[in-house]
Design a protein around this motif. Sequence first.
Motif, mmCIF file in Angstrom:
data_model
loop_
_atom_site.group_PDB
_atom_site.id
_atom_site.type_symbol
_atom_site.label_atom_id
_atom_site.label_comp_id
_atom_site.label_asym_id
_atom_site.label_seq_id
_atom_site.Cartn_x
_atom_site.Cartn_y
_atom_site.Cartn_z
ATOM 1 N N GLU A 163 0.829 -1.201 0.000
ATOM 2 C CA GLU A 163 0.000 0.000 0.000
ATOM 3 C C GLU A 163 0.867 1.256 0.000
ATOM 4 O O GLU A 163 0.562 2.235 -0.688
ATOM 5 N N GLN A 164 1.945 1.242 0.762
ATOM 6 C CA GLN A 164 2.809 2.418 0.834
ATOM 7 C C GLN A 164 3.562 2.635 -0.476
ATOM 8 O O GLN A 164 3.791 3.779 -0.887
ATOM 9 N N MET A 165 3.935 1.551 -1.140
ATOM 10 C CA MET A 165 4.585 1.696 -2.442
ATOM 11 C C MET A 165 3.601 2.279 -3.461
ATOM 12 O O MET A 165 3.943 3.179 -4.240
ATOM 13 N N ALA A 166 2.361 1.779 -3.451
ATOM 14 C CA ALA A 166 1.346 2.285 -4.376
ATOM 15 C C ALA A 166 1.096 3.769 -4.155
ATOM 16 O O ALA A 166 0.846 4.518 -5.106
ATOM 17 N N ALA A 167 1.176 4.203 -2.900
ATOM 18 C CA ALA A 167 0.944 5.610 -2.568
ATOM 19 C C ALA A 167 2.210 6.454 -2.705
ATOM 20 O O ALA A 167 2.189 7.649 -2.405
ATOM 21 N N GLN A 168 3.312 5.836 -3.145
ATOM 22 C CA GLN A 168 4.598 6.515 -3.327
ATOM 23 C C GLN A 168 5.109 7.135 -2.032
ATOM 24 O O GLN A 168 5.722 8.205 -2.029
ATOM 25 N N GLU A 169 4.852 6.447 -0.935
ATOM 26 C CA GLU A 169 5.347 6.904 0.359
ATOM 27 C C GLU A 169 6.722 6.338 0.675
ATOM 28 O O GLU A 169 7.372 6.769 1.625
ATOM 29 N N ILE A 170 7.170 5.354 -0.103
ATOM 30 C CA ILE A 170 8.504 4.784 0.049
ATOM 31 C C ILE A 170 9.175 4.744 -1.319
ATOM 32 O O ILE A 170 8.506 4.743 -2.353
ATOM 33 N N ASP A 171 10.512 4.721 -1.318
ATOM 34 C CA ASP A 171 11.275 4.688 -2.564
ATOM 35 C C ASP A 171 11.634 3.268 -2.980
ATOM 36 O O ASP A 171 11.737 2.970 -4.171
ATOM 37 N N VAL A 172 11.877 2.423 -1.992
ATOM 38 C CA VAL A 172 12.255 1.025 -2.237
ATOM 39 C C VAL A 172 11.337 0.152 -1.397
ATOM 40 O O VAL A 172 11.121 0.434 -0.210
ATOM 41 N N GLY A 173 10.804 -0.910 -1.989
ATOM 42 C CA GLY A 173 9.920 -1.812 -1.249
ATOM 43 C C GLY A 173 10.365 -3.250 -1.405
ATOM 44 O O GLY A 173 10.631 -3.712 -2.521
ATOM 45 N N LEU A 174 10.456 -3.966 -0.290
ATOM 46 C CA LEU A 174 10.856 -5.371 -0.285
ATOM 47 C C LEU A 174 9.862 -6.147 0.561
ATOM 48 O O LEU A 174 9.620 -5.788 1.717
ATOM 49 N N VAL A 175 9.301 -7.216 0.007
ATOM 50 C CA VAL A 175 8.264 -7.954 0.726
ATOM 51 C C VAL A 175 8.481 -9.453 0.615
ATOM 52 O O VAL A 175 9.250 -9.939 -0.217
ATOM 53 N N GLU A 176 7.739 -10.185 1.457
ATOM 54 C CA GLU A 176 7.924 -11.629 1.587
ATOM 55 C C GLU A 176 6.827 -12.451 0.929
ATOM 56 O O GLU A 176 6.927 -13.681 0.902
ATOM 57 N N GLY A 177 5.779 -11.819 0.446
ATOM 58 C CA GLY A 177 4.665 -12.597 -0.065
ATOM 59 C C GLY A 177 4.025 -11.956 -1.277
ATOM 60 O O GLY A 177 4.447 -10.876 -1.740
ATOM 61 N N PRO A 178 2.982 -12.574 -1.804
ATOM 62 C CA PRO A 178 2.288 -12.049 -2.988
ATOM 63 C C PRO A 178 1.704 -10.668 -2.728
ATOM 64 O O PRO A 178 1.274 -10.356 -1.622
ATOM 65 N N GLN A 188 10.141 -23.085 0.607
ATOM 66 C CA GLN A 188 10.940 -21.970 0.119
ATOM 67 C C GLN A 188 9.999 -20.924 -0.466
ATOM 68 O O GLN A 188 8.947 -21.249 -1.008
ATOM 69 N N ARG A 189 10.385 -19.710 -0.345
ATOM 70 C CA ARG A 189 9.535 -18.631 -0.844
ATOM 71 C C ARG A 189 10.393 -17.582 -1.525
ATOM 72 O O ARG A 189 11.574 -17.407 -1.196
ATOM 73 N N ALA A 190 9.783 -16.920 -2.464
ATOM 74 C CA ALA A 190 10.462 -15.811 -3.120
ATOM 75 C C ALA A 190 10.314 -14.560 -2.264
ATOM 76 O O ALA A 190 9.281 -14.335 -1.632
ATOM 77 N N LEU A 191 11.359 -13.774 -2.228
ATOM 78 C CA LEU A 191 11.304 -12.428 -1.666
ATOM 79 C C LEU A 191 11.244 -11.466 -2.841
ATOM 80 O O LEU A 191 11.932 -11.657 -3.852
ATOM 81 N N TRP A 192 10.417 -10.432 -2.713
ATOM 82 C CA TRP A 192 10.082 -9.606 -3.869
ATOM 83 C C TRP A 192 10.506 -8.150 -3.688
ATOM 84 O O TRP A 192 10.415 -7.589 -2.589
ATOM 85 N N ARG A 193 10.925 -7.550 -4.786
ATOM 86 C CA ARG A 193 11.213 -6.121 -4.829
ATOM 87 C C ARG A 193 10.074 -5.445 -5.581
ATOM 88 O O ARG A 193 9.688 -5.900 -6.660
ATOM 89 N N LEU A 194 9.543 -4.378 -5.018
ATOM 90 C CA LEU A 194 8.373 -3.723 -5.611
ATOM 91 C C LEU A 194 8.784 -2.554 -6.498
ATOM 92 O O LEU A 194 9.760 -1.847 -6.220
ATOM 93 N N LYS A 195 8.016 -2.388 -7.576
ATOM 94 C CA LYS A 195 8.274 -1.301 -8.527
ATOM 95 C C LYS A 195 6.965 -0.627 -8.899
ATOM 96 O O LYS A 195 5.893 -1.242 -8.872
ATOM 97 N N LEU A 196 7.073 0.635 -9.280
ATOM 98 C CA LEU A 196 5.964 1.358 -9.900
ATOM 99 C C LEU A 196 6.362 1.625 -11.341
ATOM 100 O O LEU A 196 7.357 2.309 -11.600
ATOM 101 N N PRO A 197 5.616 1.081 -12.308
ATOM 102 C CA PRO A 197 6.058 1.136 -13.701
ATOM 103 C C PRO A 197 6.231 2.537 -14.269
ATOM 104 O O PRO A 197 7.063 2.754 -15.145
ATOM 105 N N ASP A 198 5.465 3.503 -13.787
ATOM 106 C CA ASP A 198 5.520 4.851 -14.358
ATOM 107 C C ASP A 198 6.354 5.815 -13.526
ATOM 108 O O ASP A 198 6.337 7.023 -13.766
ATOM 109 N N ARG A 199 7.084 5.286 -12.571
ATOM 110 C CA ARG A 199 7.854 6.157 -11.678
ATOM 111 C C ARG A 199 9.346 5.981 -11.923
ATOM 112 O O ARG A 199 9.855 4.858 -11.924
#
Length: 302
Positions: free
Chosen positions: A136-151, A268-279
Amino acid sequence: MTLNLHLLRMFSTVARLGSFSRAAELLNISQPAISKGVRDFELQVGCRLLNRSQKGVVATSEGRALLKHAEELFAAERAAEEMLSARRGLNNGSLRIGASTTIATYMLAPYLGAFHRAYPGIDLHLVSANTREIGEQMAAQEIDVGLVEGPIEEGGVIAERWRTDTMKLIVSRDHVFATAEEPIDPKLLDKEVLILREPGSGSREIVAQTLAANRIEPLRILEIGSTAAIKQAVVAGIGVSIVSIVSARDQVRLGCLQTIELKGLSIQRALWRLKLPDRTPRPAARVFEKMLDDDMTLSFEE
């Protein structure tokens, strides 16, 4: 009528998160202050913007219309901040990193240390929350880098694979499983109290999916909203848990906890880096993300 932008920010944060308490935590102000701010803002604009109930907070039709304009306004504000930051280069400014709890607590320190040594003029801000909140914070552009553990199900956010993390069953040293010399039958978990994180946690989602796929139904589920607290509960013999091997490493070395292999079951699980395509990432974010691609000295496995 001139809108009070401070109160507009309060309203938009509550409306987006659907919670006064979560908005207060994010904005680092008290809940009574944000409640009063939203009431004052509704009086200023002359209409109700939020419907409040025991189930949460939902924007009215007027609130939804205003929220759209607010998001555009604050996006423009952040764009201006990023432009100025880019012009200043990497000698000063800030970098906002959001990471789900296990990553923030147990995996990021080497990267943060390397970045700080290379760019001491950049102020680092690390937000630790569950996977859903970081999305949610990445979508709102409140953070610059986002790393998460799940879908991630947040609209407009792209998740790219970053690392692979191994999760293991942990038990106290006095648990009956601790004497097992070979991997145990996963169905034995049907007789155990399993301690898990709260809904919205990436760890919780991965474990729940694995158990369901293998028709494992623990005797009871106990929810605790902190991996550190979960480990203490396991040490105390309250139950067992399945956590990232990285998060349990220190307690295993000290002999407080023991990891147990599950026969025929590897989690085992993937760890994910979040991106905003237009940013376009800010310079500091680009440098930090490049560091995330390096192995550094961090190993996620024993």
